[in-house]
Design a protein around this motif. Structure first.
Motif: not given
Length: 92
Positions: A5-28
């Motif tokens: 994670t960086d100083f703001a707690g954000r991830r270097a990579a996020y693997f979206e595996v659920a296939g729903v709108q909410e998880t792609i929004d969260q990933a970004v």
């Protein structure tokens, strides 16, 4: 998600595996600048993707699909071994 994670707690990579709108929004939202959102799920219906959010966040997006058992296992291995293998391999 990866544990880097960086100083703001954000991830270097996020693997979206659920296939729903909410998880792609969260990933970004939780991927750090110049990080990757890797979409491996199959979405049952079209989703909205605001390109401005990707640009403003500096997030890159990649897609993948596992057609065979071997390809699926390679994907699992990549995610499992990301800190050691993912930085040196040319996956993106």
């Amino acid at each position: 998600m990866l544990n880097k994670t960086d100083f703001a707690g954000r991830r270097a990579a996020y693997f979206e595996v659920a296939g729903v709108q909410e998880t792609i929004d969260q990933a970004v939202a939780v991927t750090k600048p110049r990080g990757f959102v890797v979409v491996v799920s199959i979405f049952p219906q079209p989703i909205r993707l605001d390109i401005r959010k990707l640009m403003n966040a500096g997030v890159r997006i990649a897609t993948s699909i596992a057609y065979s058992r071997q390809t699926f296992q390679q994907t699992v291995d990549l995610v499992t071994n990301w800190p050691t293998q993912g930085r040196t391999a040319n996956y993106f």
